[in-house]
Design a protein around this motif. Sequence first.
Motif, short mmCIF file in Angstrom:
data_model
loop_
_atom_site.label_atom_id
_atom_site.label_comp_id
_atom_site.label_asym_id
_atom_site.label_seq_id
_atom_site.Cartn_x
_atom_site.Cartn_y
_atom_site.Cartn_z
N TRP A 70 -115.15 -45.77 -22.01
CA TRP A 70 -115.18 -47.09 -22.64
C TRP A 70 -113.97 -47.27 -23.55
O TRP A 70 -113.25 -48.25 -23.45
N ALA A 71 -113.73 -46.31 -24.42
CA ALA A 71 -112.56 -46.36 -25.30
C ALA A 71 -111.32 -45.91 -24.52
O ALA A 71 -111.41 -45.48 -23.38
N GLY A 72 -110.16 -46.02 -25.16
CA GLY A 72 -108.92 -45.62 -24.51
C GLY A 72 -107.81 -45.47 -25.53
O GLY A 72 -108.01 -45.66 -26.74
N TYR A 73 -106.62 -45.13 -25.04
CA TYR A 73 -105.45 -44.97 -25.90
C TYR A 73 -104.70 -46.29 -25.99
O TYR A 73 -104.48 -46.96 -24.99
N GLY A 74 -104.32 -46.66 -27.21
CA GLY A 74 -103.59 -47.89 -27.41
C GLY A 74 -102.54 -47.73 -28.50
O GLY A 74 -102.38 -46.65 -29.06
N TYR A 75 -101.84 -48.82 -28.78
CA TYR A 75 -100.79 -48.81 -29.81
C TYR A 75 -101.06 -49.94 -30.79
O TYR A 75 -101.30 -51.08 -30.40
N LEU A 100 -116.90 -65.83 -31.78
CA LEU A 100 -116.93 -64.97 -30.59
C LEU A 100 -116.28 -63.64 -30.96
O LEU A 100 -115.30 -63.62 -31.70
N TRP A 101 -116.82 -62.54 -30.45
CA TRP A 101 -116.15 -61.26 -30.67
C TRP A 101 -116.43 -60.34 -29.49
O TRP A 101 -117.39 -60.51 -28.75
N ALA A 102 -115.54 -59.39 -29.32
CA ALA A 102 -115.69 -58.42 -28.23
C ALA A 102 -114.95 -57.14 -28.59
O ALA A 102 -113.96 -57.16 -29.33
N LEU A 103 -115.44 -56.03 -28.08
CA LEU A 103 -114.76 -54.74 -28.17
C LEU A 103 -114.28 -54.38 -26.77
O LEU A 103 -115.04 -54.50 -25.80
N ALA A 104 -113.03 -53.95 -26.65
CA ALA A 104 -112.49 -53.66 -25.32
C ALA A 104 -111.54 -52.48 -25.37
O ALA A 104 -110.96 -52.16 -26.42
N ASN A 105 -111.40 -51.83 -24.22
CA ASN A 105 -110.41 -50.77 -24.07
C ASN A 105 -109.03 -51.34 -24.40
O ASN A 105 -108.66 -52.40 -23.89
N PRO A 106 -108.25 -50.68 -25.26
CA PRO A 106 -106.95 -51.24 -25.66
C PRO A 106 -105.93 -51.35 -24.53
O PRO A 106 -104.90 -52.01 -24.68
N LYS A 107 -106.20 -50.71 -23.39
CA LYS A 107 -105.28 -50.82 -22.26
C LYS A 107 -105.47 -52.12 -21.47
O LYS A 107 -104.63 -52.48 -20.66
N LEU A 108 -106.58 -52.81 -21.71
CA LEU A 108 -106.84 -54.04 -20.97
C LEU A 108 -105.91 -55.15 -21.45
O LEU A 108 -105.56 -55.22 -22.63
#
Length: 237
Positions: A70-75, A100-108
């Motif tokens: 679910w999580a990922g690597y981001g900058y 509105l809010w959302a949590l997302a993988n930072p690579k998306l």
Amino acid sequence: MKNEDRDALLTALYVKIDDELEAERWMGCPPQLSDAELVTLAVAQALLGFRSEARWLRFARKNLAEMAGWAGYGYCASHTRFFWGLRLYLVCTPTGMPILWALANPKLDEREVLQAMLDVDEDLVADRPGLLIIADKGFASKEFENDLVMRGAELLRPSFKREKKRKGEGLLKSVRQLIESVNDTLKGQLDLEQHGGRTFEGVAVRVAQRILAMAAAIGRNHKTGAPSTRSLAAFDH
């Protein structure tokens, strides 16, 4: 080594290894671990002093598999650092009220995330004809803007150097201050980054808790005429 120091080290290690390795190629089903992930785990085993592979695998499953898939690597550009986790997306009114809010993988792609958010709550735009969505340069895309127009909304973002000044750019300075104010409330007053969640459900619930707390404070301050709509001073006892 503290958990946050260990996580920061492994994140930096993974990013470096992933940048150095060539793009992976495989036939058939993709592997469960990428080459960069496998090398990172191998190096981490040595760095953290695990001589037994069995003990290392038990430790890794317990301590390094949080939110896997679910999580990922981001900058993070504002902090100039890489991170492992999730990116929070917020759509707020001009007063900072989250709608509105959302949590997302930072690579998306963040444009795809916002489109998915609008798909989930189609009435958000339908109930607000001529809705103006203000975002940063990361949302620049003719296709994305056309999609918003089809929904009945319009995008306001900063122009690139090669572009002519876009309509309404004079509003962006005050909006930037609003964004920073909302971020400061969530991070500084509500400790968003210290939520302590370690699972999908745990993180989502703790983030929702902070957003609802801010929404409650904004609603109360608006009704009582408080000078700052996002201030939590009245509740800080």
